[in-house]
Design a protein around this motif. Structure first.
Motif, mmCIF file in Angstrom:
data_model
loop_
_atom_site.group_PDB
_atom_site.id
_atom_site.type_symbol
_atom_site.label_atom_id
_atom_site.label_comp_id
_atom_site.label_asym_id
_atom_site.label_seq_id
_atom_site.Cartn_x
_atom_site.Cartn_y
_atom_site.Cartn_z
ATOM 1 N N SER A 86 2.150 -2.386 -1.843
ATOM 2 C CA SER A 86 2.486 -3.735 -2.296
ATOM 3 C C SER A 86 1.237 -4.608 -2.304
ATOM 4 O O SER A 86 0.194 -4.234 -1.757
ATOM 5 N N ALA A 87 1.346 -5.776 -2.914
ATOM 6 C CA ALA A 87 0.243 -6.735 -2.896
ATOM 7 C C ALA A 87 -0.099 -7.076 -1.449
ATOM 8 O O ALA A 87 0.795 -7.140 -0.590
ATOM 9 N N PRO A 88 -1.370 -7.302 -1.130
ATOM 10 C CA PRO A 88 -1.784 -7.502 0.268
ATOM 11 C C PRO A 88 -1.038 -8.609 1.004
ATOM 12 O O PRO A 88 -0.828 -8.510 2.202
ATOM 13 N N GLY A 89 -0.622 -9.656 0.309
ATOM 14 C CA GLY A 89 0.035 -10.766 0.990
ATOM 15 C C GLY A 89 1.538 -10.654 1.095
ATOM 16 O O GLY A 89 2.203 -11.589 1.559
ATOM 17 N N ASP A 90 2.106 -9.505 0.700
ATOM 18 C CA ASP A 90 3.564 -9.368 0.656
ATOM 19 C C ASP A 90 4.209 -9.071 2.007
ATOM 20 O O ASP A 90 5.438 -9.002 2.109
ATOM 21 N N ASN A 91 3.408 -8.824 3.040
ATOM 22 C CA ASN A 91 3.930 -8.512 4.370
ATOM 23 C C ASN A 91 4.739 -7.219 4.368
ATOM 24 O O ASN A 91 5.797 -7.122 4.984
ATOM 25 N N GLN A 92 4.235 -6.223 3.668
ATOM 26 C CA GLN A 92 4.825 -4.887 3.675
ATOM 27 C C GLN A 92 3.820 -3.929 3.058
ATOM 28 O O GLN A 92 3.026 -4.320 2.209
ATOM 29 N N ILE A 93 3.850 -2.683 3.510
ATOM 30 C CA ILE A 93 2.953 -1.694 2.935
ATOM 31 C C ILE A 93 3.497 -1.209 1.597
ATOM 32 O O ILE A 93 2.753 -1.025 0.630
ATOM 33 N N PHE A 94 4.798 -0.989 1.515
ATOM 34 C CA PHE A 94 5.477 -0.645 0.269
ATOM 35 C C PHE A 94 6.842 -1.301 0.314
ATOM 36 O O PHE A 94 7.171 -2.000 1.277
ATOM 37 N N GLY A 95 7.665 -1.100 -0.722
ATOM 38 C CA GLY A 95 8.866 -1.912 -0.841
ATOM 39 C C GLY A 95 10.053 -1.518 0.004
ATOM 40 O O GLY A 95 10.705 -2.365 0.613
ATOM 41 N N CYS A 96 10.381 -0.241 0.053
ATOM 42 C CA CYS A 96 11.533 0.238 0.807
ATOM 43 C C CYS A 96 11.481 1.765 0.824
ATOM 44 O O CYS A 96 10.622 2.371 0.190
ATOM 45 N N PRO A 148 0.301 -3.944 22.611
ATOM 46 C CA PRO A 148 0.316 -2.843 23.589
ATOM 47 C C PRO A 148 1.468 -1.868 23.422
ATOM 48 O O PRO A 148 1.507 -0.843 24.107
ATOM 49 N N HIS A 149 2.409 -2.156 22.535
ATOM 50 C CA HIS A 149 3.535 -1.246 22.314
ATOM 51 C C HIS A 149 3.246 -0.263 21.187
ATOM 52 O O HIS A 149 3.477 0.936 21.324
ATOM 53 N N GLU A 150 2.736 -0.773 20.079
ATOM 54 C CA GLU A 150 2.503 0.070 18.911
ATOM 55 C C GLU A 150 1.034 0.326 18.653
ATOM 56 O O GLU A 150 0.686 1.096 17.761
ATOM 57 N N GLY A 151 0.166 -0.310 19.399
ATOM 58 C CA GLY A 151 -1.254 -0.127 19.181
ATOM 59 C C GLY A 151 -1.716 -0.801 17.906
ATOM 60 O O GLY A 151 -1.145 -1.796 17.452
ATOM 61 N N TYR A 152 -2.742 -0.242 17.314
ATOM 62 C CA TYR A 152 -3.346 -0.795 16.101
ATOM 63 C C TYR A 152 -2.538 -0.325 14.897
ATOM 64 O O TYR A 152 -2.298 0.869 14.722
ATOM 65 N N HIS A 153 -2.112 -1.266 14.044
ATOM 66 C CA HIS A 153 -1.241 -0.914 12.925
ATOM 67 C C HIS A 153 -1.455 -1.868 11.757
ATOM 68 O O HIS A 153 -1.771 -3.035 11.937
ATOM 69 N N TYR A 154 -1.230 -1.349 10.557
ATOM 70 C CA TYR A 154 -1.390 -2.128 9.333
ATOM 71 C C TYR A 154 -0.109 -2.868 8.976
ATOM 72 O O TYR A 154 0.987 -2.317 9.053
ATOM 73 N N HIS A 155 -0.279 -4.129 8.551
ATOM 74 C CA HIS A 155 0.819 -4.892 7.941
ATOM 75 C C HIS A 155 0.551 -5.170 6.466
ATOM 76 O O HIS A 155 1.452 -5.602 5.745
ATOM 77 N N ALA A 156 -0.666 -4.965 6.038
ATOM 78 C CA ALA A 156 -1.040 -5.219 4.648
ATOM 79 C C ALA A 156 -2.006 -4.134 4.192
ATOM 80 O O ALA A 156 -2.790 -3.606 4.985
ATOM 81 N N ALA A 157 -1.944 -3.822 2.920
ATOM 82 C CA ALA A 157 -2.851 -2.833 2.332
ATOM 83 C C ALA A 157 -3.952 -3.571 1.579
ATOM 84 O O ALA A 157 -3.722 -4.107 0.494
ATOM 85 N N THR A 158 -5.126 -3.634 2.184
ATOM 86 C CA THR A 158 -6.227 -4.408 1.604
ATOM 87 C C THR A 158 -7.367 -3.538 1.085
ATOM 88 O O THR A 158 -8.392 -4.066 0.657
ATOM 89 N N GLY A 159 -7.218 -2.244 1.132
ATOM 90 C CA GLY A 159 -8.261 -1.350 0.635
ATOM 91 C C GLY A 159 -8.740 -0.333 1.645
ATOM 92 O O GLY A 159 -9.575 0.517 1.316
ATOM 93 N N CYS A 160 -8.230 -0.372 2.866
ATOM 94 C CA CYS A 160 -8.636 0.594 3.896
ATOM 95 C C CYS A 160 -7.766 1.848 3.820
ATOM 96 O O CYS A 160 -6.649 1.815 3.317
ATOM 97 N N SER A 161 -8.293 2.950 4.339
ATOM 98 C CA SER A 161 -7.625 4.254 4.350
ATOM 99 C C SER A 161 -7.314 4.775 2.953
ATOM 100 O O SER A 161 -6.435 5.621 2.789
ATOM 101 N N GLU A 162 -8.014 4.290 1.950
ATOM 102 C CA GLU A 162 -7.829 4.818 0.598
ATOM 103 C C GLU A 162 -8.777 6.005 0.414
ATOM 104 O O GLU A 162 -9.747 5.955 -0.334
ATOM 105 N N VAL A 163 -8.480 7.075 1.124
ATOM 106 C CA VAL A 163 -9.428 8.195 1.224
ATOM 107 C C VAL A 163 -9.017 9.411 0.411
ATOM 108 O O VAL A 163 -9.828 10.325 0.205
#
Length: 371
Positions: free
Chosen positions: A337-347, A270-285
């Protein structure tokens, strides 16, 4: 949708310029070697340290040397941005005063057919992969949360306290709906609530939480890279969803709970709403004419984020510590980053903008962080 999944079964779980010349070079090298030996450092290790320092310096200056494209709000999907895009004066995280874009993202996927929300928690230990979402270990593995995964949590985490289902019926303990959002909003373990799968559906938050972002119109390279860690979102996807920071996995697991991600690597609070923690192939538009990986969104420093793999399935092999590289078309940019890395990118390689009105003090802080 391309995903790298590790299906958790009983068998498989057993759960970011040197050179010298001149006539005295041999003498200087000998003196350098003697000095190194006196300090207890071998010449080879000293050379290794210099090489690593050179790599770090090279990474830190990569963005500075690029001809950098501006942020392009036109890349966002219809419905991803709510209202107008404004141009404003701003001060970035490193103190640079510049011009920024300010706009509000919808906080829900504008492409629900290709980037759908959910599912999250499977209802029963006999449920298949299509009834559950995903989970990450922060070390590169993305698990499919089916019934078998829930059944074998005690094996995965080597902890017999994990018992998230009724042994008689196989029904999994799920906290969802309004109560699920309430629990998701508190980062601390809640007395009486253990061993449950948690989900907070977007419909409980009026379809999403809108966030206004201020990002530099042209990225400004930072003096040095900075971490993604913290409670601040790290960017915005082209479909109007937030890129979240690394999830606090240890905190989540400490009370034997799972804040399951959906197949897009996202969940809701309820604070940040819907958000990505991993990049699995969505929003690749943001498809690229030259076959480069498609664009996913922008980081908070204004650098674009592209998918991990290009159209041929190849991952770049020359990325810096932030997952970034430079090319003549896109300038400096990140790759996911890889989907299981717990980050969208490195830094972050650039000075960051901010989310308007964001104040970490307004959000609950884990008790462990207060000590």
């Amino acid at each position: 949708m391309e995903k790298t999944l590790k299906v958790a079964s009983l068998l498989s779980l057993a759960l970011l310029m040197h050179g010298c010349n001149g006539d005295d070079s041999g003498k200087e090298a000998q003196e350098s070697e003697q000095a190194s030996q006196q300090q207890g450092v071998s010449p080879s290790s000293q050379a290794d340290d210099q090489e690593e320092a050179g790599k770090a310096a090279s990474s830190a200056t990569t963005a500075k040397s690029a001809s950098q494209p501006e942020v392009d709000p036109g890349m966002f999907l219809d419905g991803a941005i709510v209202g107008d895009v404004e141009t404003v004066d701003c001060t970035l995280s490193g103190g640079t005063q510049t011009t920024c874009y300010q706009f509000t993202v919808a906080g829900a996927p504008a492409d629900p057919d290709t980037s759908p929300e959910g599912p999250f928690c499977p209802p029963n230990i006999n449920s298949g992969a299509d009834e559950g979402g995903t989970w990450i270990d922060g070390e590169g593995t993305l698990y499919q949360v089916d019934g078998e995964f829930i059944k074998n949590l005690s094996t995965l985490y080597k902890d017999k306290e994990w018992q998230m289902y009724d042994v008689n019926t196989g029904e999994i303990t799920v906290i969802d709906g309004a109560r699920g959002c309430e629990v998701a909003g508190d980062p601390n373990p809640i007395e009486g609530f253990e061993n449950f799968c948690l989900e907070c559906p977007l419909e409980e938050l009026d379809g999403g939480i809108k966030k206004t972002v201020v990002i530099p119109k042209v990225p400004v390279p930072a003096a040095e890279s900075s971490s993604l860690m913290g409670r601040t979102n790290t960017g915005v996807a082209l479909n109007g969803v937030l890129f979240g920071p690394p999830a606090p996995l240890e905190l989540i697991l400490s009370s034997h709970t799972l804040g399951v991600l959906d197949d897009c690597g996202a969940h809701t609070n309820p604070h940040e709403g819907y958000h990505y923690h991993a990049a699995t192939g969505c929003s690749e538009v943001g498809l690229q004419d030259d076959g480069h990986s498609p664009m996913m969104g922008y980081a908070l420093d204004g650098y674009a984020i592209y998918a991990r793999k290009d159209k041929d399935g190849n991952v770049p092999d020359d990325l810096d510590e932030c997952g970034g590289e430079t090319d003549p078309v896109r300038g400096y940019h990140y790759h996911a980053s890889a989907p299981g890395d717990n980050q969208i990118f490195g830094c972050f390689m650039g000075e960051k903008g901010h989310f308007a009105g964001a104040d970490d003090n307004d959000r609950p802080m884990p008790d462990a962080a207060k000590d």
